[in-house]
Design a protein around this motif. Structure first.
Motif, PDB file in Angstrom:
ATOM      1  N   PRO A  20       0.802  -1.226   0.000  1.00 29.99           N
ATOM      2  CA  PRO A  20       0.000   0.000   0.000  1.00 29.99           C
ATOM      3  C   PRO A  20       0.836   1.277   0.000  1.00 29.99           C
ATOM      4  O   PRO A  20       0.507   2.239  -0.686  1.00 29.99           O
ATOM      5  CB  PRO A  20      -0.817  -0.125   1.295  1.00 29.99           C
ATOM      6  N   ILE A  21       1.937   1.294   0.783  1.00 27.94           N
ATOM      7  CA  ILE A  21       2.795   2.484   0.809  1.00 27.94           C
ATOM      8  C   ILE A  21       3.356   2.755  -0.571  1.00 27.94           C
ATOM      9  O   ILE A  21       3.350   3.893  -1.054  1.00 27.94           O
ATOM     10  CB  ILE A  21       3.937   2.312   1.836  1.00 27.94           C
ATOM     11  N   PHE A  22       3.845   1.706  -1.223  1.00 26.61           N
ATOM     12  CA  PHE A  22       4.425   1.858  -2.555  1.00 26.61           C
ATOM     13  C   PHE A  22       3.397   2.436  -3.534  1.00 26.61           C
ATOM     14  O   PHE A  22       3.699   3.357  -4.300  1.00 26.61           O
ATOM     15  CB  PHE A  22       4.930   0.504  -3.062  1.00 26.61           C
ATOM     16  N   ILE A  23       2.186   1.910  -3.498  1.00 28.25           N
ATOM     17  CA  ILE A  23       1.143   2.371  -4.420  1.00 28.25           C
ATOM     18  C   ILE A  23       0.800   3.835  -4.158  1.00 28.25           C
ATOM     19  O   ILE A  23       0.636   4.627  -5.092  1.00 28.25           O
ATOM     20  CB  ILE A  23      -0.116   1.492  -4.279  1.00 28.25           C
ATOM     21  N   LEU A  24       0.713   4.208  -2.887  1.00 27.40           N
ATOM     22  CA  LEU A  24       0.313   5.572  -2.541  1.00 27.40           C
ATOM     23  C   LEU A  24       1.387   6.609  -2.866  1.00 27.40           C
ATOM     24  O   LEU A  24       1.082   7.806  -2.907  1.00 27.40           O
ATOM     25  CB  LEU A  24      -0.058   5.649  -1.058  1.00 27.40           C
ATOM     26  N   VAL A  25       2.634   6.175  -3.073  1.00 26.93           N
ATOM     27  CA  VAL A  25       3.676   7.139  -3.458  1.00 26.93           C
ATOM     28  C   VAL A  25       4.128   6.961  -4.907  1.00 26.93           C
ATOM     29  O   VAL A  25       5.058   7.630  -5.349  1.00 26.93           O
ATOM     30  CB  VAL A  25       4.903   7.050  -2.522  1.00 26.93           C
ATOM     31  N   THR A  26       3.487   6.060  -5.644  1.00 27.16           N
ATOM     32  CA  THR A  26       3.828   5.886  -7.069  1.00 27.16           C
ATOM     33  C   THR A  26       2.606   6.105  -7.959  1.00 27.16           C
ATOM     34  O   THR A  26       2.485   7.131  -8.610  1.00 27.16           O
ATOM     35  CB  THR A  26       4.446   4.497  -7.321  1.00 27.16           C
ATOM     36  N   ASN A  27       1.679   5.147  -7.964  1.00 29.97           N
ATOM     37  CA  ASN A  27       0.549   5.282  -8.886  1.00 29.97           C
ATOM     38  C   ASN A  27      -0.419   6.385  -8.478  1.00 29.97           C
ATOM     39  O   ASN A  27      -1.061   7.000  -9.346  1.00 29.97           O
ATOM     40  CB  ASN A  27      -0.212   3.965  -9.014  1.00 29.97           C
ATOM     41  N   LEU A  28      -0.551   6.649  -7.178  1.00 32.82           N
ATOM     42  CA  LEU A  28      -1.438   7.743  -6.763  1.00 32.82           C
ATOM     43  C   LEU A  28      -0.947   9.086  -7.299  1.00 32.82           C
ATOM     44  O   LEU A  28      -1.739   9.838  -7.895  1.00 32.82           O
ATOM     45  CB  LEU A  28      -1.569   7.780  -5.242  1.00 32.82           C
ATOM     46  N   PRO A  29       0.338   9.450  -7.124  1.00 32.26           N
ATOM     47  CA  PRO A  29       0.817  10.705  -7.723  1.00 32.26           C
ATOM     48  C   PRO A  29       0.695  10.714  -9.246  1.00 32.26           C
ATOM     49  O   PRO A  29       0.343  11.746  -9.831  1.00 32.26           O
ATOM     50  CB  PRO A  29       2.285  10.768  -7.290  1.00 32.26           C
ATOM     51  N   LEU A  30       0.993   9.577  -9.875  1.00 27.38           N
ATOM     52  CA  LEU A  30       0.874   9.504 -11.330  1.00 27.38           C
ATOM     53  C   LEU A  30      -0.569   9.770 -11.763  1.00 27.38           C
ATOM     54  O   LEU A  30      -0.818  10.513 -12.724  1.00 27.38           O
ATOM     55  CB  LEU A  30       1.318   8.128 -11.833  1.00 27.38           C
ATOM     56  N   SER A  31      -1.515   9.159 -11.069  1.00 29.70           N
ATOM     57  CA  SER A  31      -2.932   9.333 -11.404  1.00 29.70           C
ATOM     58  C   SER A  31      -3.430  10.713 -11.018  1.00 29.70           C
ATOM     59  O   SER A  31      -4.263  11.303 -11.708  1.00 29.70           O
ATOM     60  CB  SER A  31      -3.772   8.257 -10.698  1.00 29.70           C
ATOM     61  N   PHE A  32      -2.925  11.222  -9.894  1.00 21.68           N
ATOM     62  CA  PHE A  32      -3.323  12.556  -9.449  1.00 21.68           C
ATOM     63  C   PHE A  32      -2.849  13.623 -10.435  1.00 21.68           C
ATOM     64  O   PHE A  32      -3.409  14.721 -10.487  1.00 21.68           O
ATOM     65  CB  PHE A  32      -2.749  12.834  -8.061  1.00 21.68           C
ATOM     66  N   GLY A  33      -1.822  13.292 -11.233  1.00 23.51           N
ATOM     67  CA  GLY A  33      -1.340  14.239 -12.237  1.00 23.51           C
ATOM     68  C   GLY A  33      -2.409  14.649 -13.229  1.00 23.51           C
ATOM     69  O   GLY A  33      -2.375  15.765 -13.757  1.00 23.51           O
ATOM     70  N   THR A  34      -3.383  13.762 -13.474  1.00 26.68           N
ATOM     71  CA  THR A  34      -4.457  14.088 -14.434  1.00 26.68           C
ATOM     72  C   THR A  34      -5.351  15.218 -13.919  1.00 26.68           C
ATOM     73  O   THR A  34      -5.457  16.263 -14.569  1.00 26.68           O
ATOM     74  CB  THR A  34      -5.299  12.842 -14.740  1.00 26.68           C
ATOM     75  N   PRO A  35      -6.032  15.055 -12.765  1.00 27.05           N
ATOM     76  CA  PRO A  35      -6.857  16.173 -12.281  1.00 27.05           C
ATOM     77  C   PRO A  35      -6.035  17.412 -11.949  1.00 27.05           C
ATOM     78  O   PRO A  35      -6.518  18.538 -12.100  1.00 27.05           O
ATOM     79  CB  PRO A  35      -7.552  15.613 -11.035  1.00 27.05           C
ATOM     80  N   LEU A  36      -4.779  17.222 -11.510  1.00 24.12           N
ATOM     81  CA  LEU A  36      -3.928  18.376 -11.217  1.00 24.12           C
ATOM     82  C   LEU A  36      -3.654  19.161 -12.491  1.00 24.12           C
ATOM     83  O   LEU A  36      -3.768  20.401 -12.502  1.00 24.12           O
ATOM     84  CB  LEU A  36      -2.606  17.917 -10.597  1.00 24.12           C
ATOM     85  N   ALA A  37      -3.300  18.466 -13.561  1.00 20.52           N
ATOM     86  CA  ALA A  37      -3.008  19.139 -14.826  1.00 20.52           C
ATOM     87  C   ALA A  37      -4.233  19.888 -15.344  1.00 20.52           C
ATOM     88  O   ALA A  37      -4.128  21.035 -15.806  1.00 20.52           O
ATOM     89  CB  ALA A  37      -2.526  18.124 -15.865  1.00 20.52           C
ATOM     90  N   VAL A  38      -5.396  19.243 -15.268  1.00 23.70           N
ATOM     91  CA  VAL A  38      -6.624  19.890 -15.750  1.00 23.70           C
ATOM     92  C   VAL A  38      -6.995  21.067 -14.854  1.00 23.70           C
ATOM     93  O   VAL A  38      -7.448  22.116 -15.336  1.00 23.70           O
ATOM     94  CB  VAL A  38      -7.782  18.877 -15.833  1.00 23.70           C
ATOM     95  N   SER A  39      -6.804  20.926 -13.543  1.00 20.06           N
ATOM     96  CA  SER A  39      -7.110  22.023 -12.615  1.00 20.06           C
ATOM     97  C   SER A  39      -6.221  23.233 -12.892  1.00 20.06           C
ATOM     98  O   SER A  39      -6.691  24.378 -12.918  1.00 20.06           O
ATOM     99  CB  SER A  39      -6.913  21.563 -11.158  1.00 20.06           C
ATOM    100  N   VAL A  40      -4.922  22.972 -13.094  1.00 19.86           N
ATOM    101  CA  VAL A  40      -3.996  24.058 -13.429  1.00 19.86           C
ATOM    102  C   VAL A  40      -4.423  24.718 -14.730  1.00 19.86           C
ATOM    103  O   VAL A  40      -4.426  25.955 -14.856  1.00 19.86           O
ATOM    104  CB  VAL A  40      -2.550  23.523 -13.539  1.00 19.86           C
ATOM    105  N   PHE A  41      -4.801  23.899 -15.702  1.00 21.59           N
ATOM    106  CA  PHE A  41      -5.246  24.447 -16.988  1.00 21.59           C
ATOM    107  C   PHE A  41      -6.465  25.348 -16.809  1.00 21.59           C
ATOM    108  O   PHE A  41      -6.531  26.443 -17.374  1.00 21.59           O
ATOM    109  CB  PHE A  41      -5.574  23.319 -17.963  1.00 21.59           C
TER     110      PHE A  41
END
Length: 494
Positions: free
Chosen positions: A167-188
């Motif tokens: 779980p720790i590995f997933i929360l610091v790898t795929n979660l940030p990668l996936s969070f990049g999508t809403p973050l990028a759109v929010s910044v846009f």
């Protein structure tokens, strides 16, 4: 005291003044490595997904010059760079250490992001070529983040909390990668609104520039990090027996490489072109197509996030392998629903976006979460970066092929077929996972290192495993404690 215990001391062959590492320093390094890996990986998700809305903006700003060919080339530049970065940095972090690789990838992302922001030329075509090269440099950096950050995070989590490593590995790898999508759109959306839904050139340049701040925010911690204890004990600095590696790991490599290829073949083009897909189902009479596309895309990215948390929870309950097969099955279910009912479902934009988001979320639940975890746990420390990087690179090759094939599939077969093919890929993913991925547990990664070392010795390898010079920083000039064994291991002494 426990905090004063040393994890490392000089070898008998080293100078008496050789530096040492204390347990306290190592624990702090492990914590900061886990956090810094996660924050920096957001930049990968950000740069991958900022192109989603940039494609829409650039098509509006340069309707004649930004053709389908140019759009595919600019989008694929990141992928090509990632492939090179994953392979080269994967080797680098095994030979030269995790820290060296991580610092290098950070510099590449920042330099590439600055060049992308400043893209210009004597002609519009020249500007797009500069953008292509710049995104290729960014791609090398974010591609290198996969083996560099992920192996570091896995090894640090193994030392910090063995039972919760998955779980720790997933929360610091795929979660940030996936969070990049809403973050990028929010910044846009923020930048687009600040520019009064105009000044398109300013919008995409500012969005590219903001991406440089993400890796810089944790650069200090990356410079201060230490290589993991697993790496210091298990690294092979020269004469790596690659033939024996292939004989030992051939089945696992087929599993991780094959599953990653299939996953990225579907998820990457559906991510990059999601803005284009959503724009195509919004009524053309709308006066705010770009704004509505971004808003729906933000919802799409947000709907994909719950799958990350569900996968992190399931991986310790039903296992890594079963969780990945469950996620691939979601492609089959939701891909067929959208594909078969495409003409009807696209008339109801909210319903279409919800099912589209559920398909993306199932991808995160399964292969999105598990591929990095499985690739970091399947291989010994001495070749973890190399095998992880190779698996991720094959995945990005699938992404490049999927991106290249996306437009022809829509043109010649129809838009529904992009989702039907996703369902077919889901079936193939389940089969590859079932036959070639081993059922992994929370076993200490050092146990895998021991079995791999035994195999090498039994087959005639007599090289050195471990950092022979053990050069690391000391805390407050403390001297080595007693009873701490030297961590360099001669395989021939096994």
């Amino acid at each position: 005291m426990a905090d004063e215990k040393l994890d490392q001391r000089p070898s008998p062959d080293s100078p008496e003044s050789a530096p040492i590492v204390t347990s306290k320093r190592q624990r702090l390094s492990d914590i900061f490595t886990i956090i810094a890996s996660g924050v920096a990986l957001i930049s990968d998700g950000y740069f991958n997904n900022i192109m989603t809305m940039a494609n829409v903006i650039l098509a509006k700003e340069y309707p004649k010059q930004y053709t389908a060919t140019v759009k595919t080339r600019v989008s694929n530049a990141l992928l090509v760079g990632e492939i090179f970065g994953q392979v080269i940095v994967g080797l680098t972090c095994d030979y030269l250490g995790r820290k060296f690789a991580i610092v290098t990838t950070t510099m590449m992302i920042v330099i590439g992001g600055i060049l992308a922001t400043a893209s210009n030329g004597y002609t519009i075509e020249g500007m797009f070529w500069m953008m292509t090269v710049a995104r290729g440099i960014v791609g090398f950096g974010v591609g290198g983040e996969y083996p560099a950050s992920s192996t570091s995070a896995s090894e640090a989590a193994n030392e910090h909390s063995l039972k919760n490593r998955g779980p720790i590995f997933i929360l610091v790898t795929n979660l940030p990668l996936s969070f990049g999508t809403p973050l990028a759109v929010s910044v846009f959306l923020i930048v687009f609104s600040a520019c009064h839904q105009a000044h398109y050139s300013t919008v995409w340049r500012v969005c590219f520039g903001i991406g440089c701040l993400l890796p810089l925010s944790v650069f200090y911690f990356r410079i201060r990090m230490l290589n993991s204890k697993l790496y210091r004990r298990g690294a092979i600095k020269k004469d790596v027996p690659y033939k024996l590696v292939l004989r030992y790991y051939w089945k696992s490599l087929i599993g991780t490489c094959g599953a990653w290829f299939l996953y990225d073949f579907v998820t990457f083009p559906n991510g990059v072109f999601s803005g284009t897909i959503i724009a195509s189902v919004i009524p053309t009479s709308s006066k705010h197509v770009i704004l509505q596309t971004a808003e729906w895309n933000l919802l799409l990215g947000s709907l994909a996030l719950p799958g990350v948390f569900l996968g992190a929870w399931l991986c310790t309950i039903i296992g890594r392998k079963n969780t990945m097969m469950l996620g691939f099955s979601g492609y089959l279910v939701f891909g067929l629903i959208i594909g078969c009912a495409y003409d009807k479902i696209t008339k109801i934009v909210p319903l279409f976006v919800i099912f589209y988001g559920l398909m993306q979320s199932s991808g995160n639940l399964g292969p999105g979460d598990m591929l990095g975890l499985i690739s970091s746990e399947s291989y010994a420390t001495s070749v973890r970066g190399t095998c992880y990087g190779l698996s991720a690179a094959v995945g990005k090759a699938g992404a490049a092929i999927g991106t290249q094939a996306f437009t022809p599939i829509q043109t010649h077969l129809g838009k529904r077929w992009t989702f039907i093919i996703a369902a077919i890929v889901g079936v193939l993913g389940v089969l590859v996972t079932y036959f070639f991925v081993e059922p992994l547990t929370d076993e200490d990664l050092s146990a895998r290192d021991s079995r791999f070392r035994t195999y090498l010795v039994e087959h005639g390898w007599d090289g050195v495993m471990g950092e022979a010079d053990l050069k690391a920083l000391a805390d407050d000039g403390q001297v080595p404690g007693e009873g701490i064994e030297h961590e360099t291991v001669l395989a021939s002494e096994k």
